[in-house]
Scaffold this active site. Sequence first.
Site, PDB file in Angstrom:
ATOM      1  NE  ARG A  81     -46.691  44.348 -42.604  1.00 55.22           N
ATOM      2  CZ  ARG A  81     -45.454  44.449 -42.111  1.00 55.22           C
ATOM      3  NH1 ARG A  81     -45.027  43.634 -41.165  1.00 55.22           N
ATOM      4  NH2 ARG A  81     -44.638  45.373 -42.561  1.00 55.22           N
TER       5      ARG A  81
ATOM      6  CD  GLU B  16     -40.710  45.064 -34.749  1.00 54.22           C
ATOM      7  OE1 GLU B  16     -41.693  44.845 -35.472  1.00 54.22           O
ATOM      8  OE2 GLU B  16     -39.550  44.774 -35.080  1.00 54.22           O
TER       9      GLU B  16
HETATM   10  P1  FAD Z   1     -40.040  39.749 -51.359  1.00 56.84           P
HETATM   11  O1  FAD Z   1     -39.135  39.408 -50.265  1.00 56.84           O
HETATM   12  O2  FAD Z   1     -40.158  41.185 -51.708  1.00 56.84           O
HETATM   13  O3  FAD Z   1     -39.578  38.953 -52.669  1.00 56.84           O
HETATM   14  C1  FAD Z   1     -40.205  39.213 -53.891  1.00 56.84           C
HETATM   15  C2  FAD Z   1     -39.381  38.582 -54.982  1.00 56.84           C
HETATM   16  O4  FAD Z   1     -40.078  38.616 -56.213  1.00 56.84           O
HETATM   17  C3  FAD Z   1     -38.055  39.256 -55.246  1.00 56.84           C
HETATM   18  O5  FAD Z   1     -37.094  38.258 -55.410  1.00 56.84           O
HETATM   19  C4  FAD Z   1     -38.278  39.985 -56.552  1.00 56.84           C
HETATM   20  O6  FAD Z   1     -37.119  40.197 -57.306  1.00 56.84           O
HETATM   21  C5  FAD Z   1     -39.206  39.042 -57.251  1.00 56.84           C
HETATM   22  N1  FAD Z   1     -40.026  39.637 -58.306  1.00 56.84           N
HETATM   23  C6  FAD Z   1     -40.869  40.687 -58.214  1.00 56.84           C
HETATM   24  N2  FAD Z   1     -41.439  40.917 -59.407  1.00 56.84           N
HETATM   25  C7  FAD Z   1     -40.954  39.992 -60.260  1.00 56.84           C
HETATM   26  C8  FAD Z   1     -41.151  39.726 -61.643  1.00 56.84           C
HETATM   27  N3  FAD Z   1     -41.951  40.470 -62.419  1.00 56.84           N
HETATM   28  N4  FAD Z   1     -40.477  38.685 -62.196  1.00 56.84           N
HETATM   29  C9  FAD Z   1     -39.626  37.928 -61.459  1.00 56.84           C
HETATM   30  N5  FAD Z   1     -39.392  38.159 -60.162  1.00 56.84           N
HETATM   31  C10 FAD Z   1     -40.058  39.172 -59.576  1.00 56.84           C
HETATM   32  N6  FAD Z   1     -41.679  42.398 -42.212  1.00 56.84           N
HETATM   33  C11 FAD Z   1     -41.596  41.732 -41.036  1.00 56.84           C
HETATM   34  O7  FAD Z   1     -42.423  40.869 -40.754  1.00 56.84           O
HETATM   35  N7  FAD Z   1     -40.573  42.020 -40.173  1.00 56.84           N
HETATM   36  C12 FAD Z   1     -39.629  42.959 -40.437  1.00 56.84           C
HETATM   37  O8  FAD Z   1     -38.725  43.166 -39.653  1.00 56.84           O
HETATM   38  C13 FAD Z   1     -39.713  43.676 -41.657  1.00 56.84           C
HETATM   39  N8  FAD Z   1     -38.821  44.649 -41.945  1.00 56.84           N
HETATM   40  C14 FAD Z   1     -38.876  45.241 -43.187  1.00 56.84           C
HETATM   41  C15 FAD Z   1     -37.901  46.175 -43.522  1.00 56.84           C
HETATM   42  C16 FAD Z   1     -37.893  46.736 -44.781  1.00 56.84           C
HETATM   43  C17 FAD Z   1     -36.830  47.737 -45.147  1.00 56.84           C
HETATM   44  C18 FAD Z   1     -38.879  46.363 -45.723  1.00 56.84           C
HETATM   45  C19 FAD Z   1     -38.879  46.946 -47.098  1.00 56.84           C
HETATM   46  C20 FAD Z   1     -39.868  45.464 -45.374  1.00 56.84           C
HETATM   47  C21 FAD Z   1     -39.871  44.901 -44.109  1.00 56.84           C
HETATM   48  N9  FAD Z   1     -40.854  43.979 -43.737  1.00 56.84           N
HETATM   49  C22 FAD Z   1     -40.766  43.343 -42.537  1.00 56.84           C
HETATM   50  C23 FAD Z   1     -41.828  43.499 -44.713  1.00 56.84           C
HETATM   51  C24 FAD Z   1     -41.331  42.164 -45.259  1.00 56.84           C
HETATM   52  O9  FAD Z   1     -39.931  42.207 -45.396  1.00 56.84           O
HETATM   53  C25 FAD Z   1     -41.921  41.834 -46.607  1.00 56.84           C
HETATM   54  O10 FAD Z   1     -43.289  42.021 -46.603  1.00 56.84           O
HETATM   55  C26 FAD Z   1     -41.619  40.381 -46.948  1.00 56.84           C
HETATM   56  O11 FAD Z   1     -40.236  40.183 -46.903  1.00 56.84           O
HETATM   57  C27 FAD Z   1     -42.167  40.028 -48.298  1.00 56.84           C
HETATM   58  O12 FAD Z   1     -41.670  38.764 -48.659  1.00 56.84           O
HETATM   59  P2  FAD Z   1     -42.067  38.138 -50.057  1.00 56.84           P
HETATM   60  O13 FAD Z   1     -41.354  36.850 -50.166  1.00 56.84           O
HETATM   61  O14 FAD Z   1     -43.522  38.177 -50.211  1.00 56.84           O
HETATM   62  O15 FAD Z   1     -41.514  39.197 -51.126  1.00 56.84           O
HETATM   63  C1  SIN Z   2     -39.177  47.264 -38.714  1.00 57.55           C
HETATM   64  O1  SIN Z   2     -38.140  46.697 -38.412  1.00 57.55           O
HETATM   65  O2  SIN Z   2     -39.573  48.311 -38.199  1.00 57.55           O
HETATM   66  C2  SIN Z   2     -40.011  46.669 -39.784  1.00 57.55           C
HETATM   67  C3  SIN Z   2     -40.889  45.676 -39.200  1.00 57.55           C
HETATM   68  C4  SIN Z   2     -42.042  45.370 -40.115  1.00 57.55           C
HETATM   69  O3  SIN Z   2     -42.167  45.919 -41.198  1.00 57.55           O
HETATM   70  O4  SIN Z   2     -42.869  44.558 -39.697  1.00 57.55           O
END
Ligand code: FAD
Ligand code: SIN
Length: 555
Positions: A395, A110
């Site tokens: 990032r 990537e």
């Molecule tokens: P999340 O996975 O967002 O989980 C947050 C949780 O908190 C959810 O369950 C939500 O419902 C809950 N929540 C939020 N507010 C509240 C509240 N007030 N009360 C109760 N629950 C609440 N990163 C990579 O490293 N590689 C990738 O390939 C990649 N691809 C991505 C593709 C997409 C489309 C997106 C959107 C992001 C991608 N990212 C990627 C970024 C990465 O997915 C996220 O940064 C990461 O998954 C965040 O994980 P987390 O556990 O911190 O939060």
């Molecule tokens: C992607 O698959 O392009 C998302 C990867 C990331 O957010 O790190």
Amino acid sequence: MVTDFLIIGSGIAGLSLALKLSSLGKVLVITKKQKAESNTNYAQGGIASVLGDDDNFELHIKDTLECGAGLCHRDAVEKIVREGPNSIHELIEYGVKFTKKKNKLILGKEGGHSRNRIVHSKDLTGKEIERALLYDISKNKDIKILEYFFAVDLLTERNTKSGNQANLSFGKRQDKKSNKQKNCFGIYAFNVKSERIEKIISRKTILATGGLGQVYLHTTNPAIATGDGFAMAYRAGCELGNMEFVQFHPTSLYEKEVEDDTQVFLISEAVRGAGAVLRKKNGEEFMQNYDPRKSLAPRDIVARAIDNELKKSGDAFVYLDLSPIGPKNIKNNFPNIYDKCLKKGLDITREMIPVVPAAHYACGGVKIDLNGKTNIHNLFACGEVSMTGVHGANRLASNSLLEGVVFSNDIYNYIKNDFSKQASVRQLIDTRNDILDWDDSGTENTEEWILISHNKHEIKEIMSDYVGIVRNTYRLKRAFRRIKMMKEEIKEFYNRTRVTVELLELRNLVAVAYMIIKSAMKRKESRGLHYMQDYPKRDDAHYLKDTIITKHSIY
Ligand code: FAD
Ligand code: SIN
């Protein structure tokens, strides 16, 4: 409700931590919708980690630091990079099935990475991680997940009978000036189904609430990403860092019209890693004019280049040309993207994909140390809501899932060493008696729901028009004046209205917009994702430090 550990959020950070903490006590995970709904669930590209024969830790560290434009904390970067391979093996032990060939993990590439190092599960990596972690949790009797429980506010001294009286007698200034360490006792949560507020008391509370993409009109984030954790932490008195650095992913599928709360579909950077190239609408390549790494330059550079090309041409999108990958590899490696586009009438084995940048990731967040601790005692943060120092001003692709899983492990290790079961049970019961009940006297159901949707749309428009990929002082000031006024109006509306999910999210969105703009106004230079037309240069002499915002100050 009383629990040893309260985890708010069921993405990679919250779930991986829940599995670990369950060996120390009872874990309660609350989540605002269905348990799999999270940013994690939509992750496509994968997780970066040093596993290839031609790779080493120093190279991954160097790529991360370069991408972060001088603001990464080296100790945090070293931590995620060096602990990366172990974390990948742990995920495999939890049952995550990554894509392999002849029993060897296939490593994708990537933007900004000098080597192939992205472990993935086709183009549905996040969904596979959620599946495996939730399955393990379903068999674990020490973990309970409550769906449709919305965290409203953190409980600290201000929510206790004794602390509240102290606050009343000294007034607001005491809170402002006091350096006294605050404690977190749990949260007030909105039970969406019963429409009641409940108190949840916990020995340790962990924010794992994910991102804030929904503060913009076009975002790859699902509707849950309304920045609740950032806003709650801010209100409780946490320090938040580098909120100005919002990452725009260069390639989301172009849609003519996008409604509020919609998640635009991501075209993974892994597609460019496999050979796809960006082209103008007239078919010409353009990335060679911006960076020698062309379409695989870091995201800030590619997103800004696309933005610039669109402004020059007046076109609504640029194209991503997948012909170098070939139809068989497209279908094999990117089945989700292929299917999704086909459903929209686009055969990506034959046609180019119209793409535009979209808000994707918060590089800043609740400031934590290397053990995941915030400045409030017994409150931790991990995952996207936190600021570990890993990402700096931009990032590196696929470092986010890695950061979530590594830091949850560090929080577990810290708590394990700091934990004594007996004393705390008594202490919890005392605490529960001291916490004030939720008081909604004087509030009413309002008929003015239209105000909420209008306000939400207005916040998104202001952020997209004035606080997007390219900024300047005039636009930021204009945005700030409007958001500040809306913040006051929404506060007044909140105080007299019975809560709903929509109202709670609006209150959080405006707080997050406020923090992003205020932090952006503070940084009078261009660095990483923060590009200022009137300060187009990076200024290492004055700005080589994080922007920290609290309820009472910014520095
Ligand atoms: P999340 O996975 O967002 O989980 C947050 C949780 O908190 C959810 O369950 C939500 O419902 C809950 N929540 C939020 N507010 C509240 C509240 N007030 N009360 C109760 N629950 C609440 N990163 C990579 O490293 N590689 C990738 O390939 C990649 N691809 C991505 C593709 C997409 C489309 C997106 C959107 C992001 C991608 N990212 C990627 C970024 C990465 O997915 C996220 O940064 C990461 O998954 C965040 O994980 P987390 O556990 O911190 O939060
Ligand atoms: C992607 O698959 O392009 C998302 C990867 C990331 O957010 O790190």
